[in-house]
Design a protein around this motif. Sequence first.
Motif, PDB file in Angstrom:
ATOM      1  N   GLY A  24      15.217 -11.824  68.944  1.00  0.00           N
ATOM      2  CA  GLY A  24      14.740 -11.710  67.567  1.00  0.00           C
ATOM      3  C   GLY A  24      13.227 -11.691  67.411  1.00  0.00           C
ATOM      4  N   THR A  25      12.509 -11.383  68.478  1.00  0.00           N
ATOM      5  CA  THR A  25      11.043 -11.461  68.403  1.00  0.00           C
ATOM      6  C   THR A  25      10.365 -10.104  68.270  1.00  0.00           C
ATOM      7  N   VAL A  26       9.124 -10.214  67.808  1.00  0.00           N
ATOM      8  CA  VAL A  26       8.165  -9.117  67.842  1.00  0.00           C
ATOM      9  C   VAL A  26       7.000  -9.647  68.668  1.00  0.00           C
ATOM     10  N   THR A  27       6.643  -8.907  69.703  1.00  0.00           N
ATOM     11  CA  THR A  27       5.559  -9.309  70.597  1.00  0.00           C
ATOM     12  C   THR A  27       4.444  -8.281  70.497  1.00  0.00           C
ATOM     13  N   TYR A  28       3.218  -8.764  70.321  1.00  0.00           N
ATOM     14  CA  TYR A  28       2.059  -7.874  70.290  1.00  0.00           C
ATOM     15  C   TYR A  28       1.520  -7.742  71.709  1.00  0.00           C
ATOM     16  N   LEU A  29       1.460  -6.514  72.231  1.00  0.00           N
ATOM     17  CA  LEU A  29       0.959  -6.284  73.588  1.00  0.00           C
ATOM     18  C   LEU A  29      -0.560  -6.189  73.590  1.00  0.00           C
ATOM     19  N   CYS A  30      -1.188  -7.085  74.338  1.00  0.00           N
ATOM     20  CA  CYS A  30      -2.649  -7.146  74.412  1.00  0.00           C
ATOM     21  C   CYS A  30      -3.198  -6.388  75.617  1.00  0.00           C
ATOM     22  N   GLU A  31      -2.452  -6.374  76.691  1.00  0.00           N
ATOM     23  CA  GLU A  31      -2.836  -5.634  77.897  1.00  0.00           C
ATOM     24  C   GLU A  31      -1.601  -4.975  78.484  1.00  0.00           C
ATOM     25  N   HIS A  32      -1.796  -3.766  78.992  1.00  0.00           N
ATOM     26  CA  HIS A  32      -0.714  -3.053  79.678  1.00  0.00           C
ATOM     27  C   HIS A  32      -1.372  -2.043  80.604  1.00  0.00           C
ATOM     28  N   ASN A  33      -1.196  -2.266  81.890  1.00  0.00           N
ATOM     29  CA  ASN A  33      -1.774  -1.357  82.880  1.00  0.00           C
ATOM     30  C   ASN A  33      -0.924  -1.379  84.144  1.00  0.00           C
ATOM     31  N   GLU A  34      -1.433  -0.795  85.212  1.00  0.00           N
ATOM     32  CA  GLU A  34      -0.651  -0.707  86.454  1.00  0.00           C
ATOM     33  C   GLU A  34      -0.366  -2.073  87.085  1.00  0.00           C
ATOM     34  N   GLN A  35      -1.119  -3.117  86.719  1.00  0.00           N
ATOM     35  CA  GLN A  35      -0.866  -4.462  87.249  1.00  0.00           C
ATOM     36  C   GLN A  35       0.220  -5.211  86.466  1.00  0.00           C
ATOM     37  N   GLY A  36       0.535  -4.758  85.269  1.00  0.00           N
ATOM     38  CA  GLY A  36       1.547  -5.421  84.452  1.00  0.00           C
ATOM     39  C   GLY A  36       1.167  -5.431  82.985  1.00  0.00           C
ATOM     40  N   ALA A  37       1.692  -6.395  82.257  1.00  0.00           N
ATOM     41  CA  ALA A  37       1.459  -6.458  80.811  1.00  0.00           C
ATOM     42  C   ALA A  37       1.365  -7.902  80.361  1.00  0.00           C
TER      43      ALA A  37
END
Length: 186
Positions: A24-37
């Motif tokens: 039931g969550t909404v998560t705001y993605l702050c970083e996303h790259n080849e190393q992960g998120a």
Amino acid sequence: MESSCLAGHFLIAMPAMADPNFKGTVTYLCEHNEQGALGVVVNRPTSLTMDSLFQQIAVEVSDIRLSQRKVHFGGPVSVEHGFVLHRSHGSWNSSIVVSDELSLTTSKDILEAVAGGTGPEEWLLTLGYAGWSAGQLEEEIAANAWLTVQADADMLFVTPPEDLLNVAIERLGISRFALSSVAGHA
């Protein structure tokens, strides 16, 4: 296969999400790259108030309205650390710029500024964060665990947390009731 960067997007947990940290969550993605998120859950307020938190870290509050604001559960990783998602960029000790509008700061100086009335006006404090290793988030999206939608700072700071899931889903042009807990692939 090259993936696109999803920093600045909301992750919407699908109905079949089994992990209770994210159901039931909404998560705001702050970083996303080849190393992960890395992201923070933005629609799960806790019972902890800012007043209680400020007392724990020995910070005095100048605005009494601030004291009853809720601290949010940001994710299951590092729940003893605070993460401030805020509009406007500043010269805080430990910040990452997520977008033209938003930054994520993890240093105490931003909390001192907020408590003293000199910090950003729009912000959300979470304890903990959500993290994914390289390729993990992409696998979860492919397995129908998450929907993604471009985030909007106005939606983040104006929408009450209890309404954010529905508002984020509606931004995709669908209803929450149209979502299925069964994945289908063509």
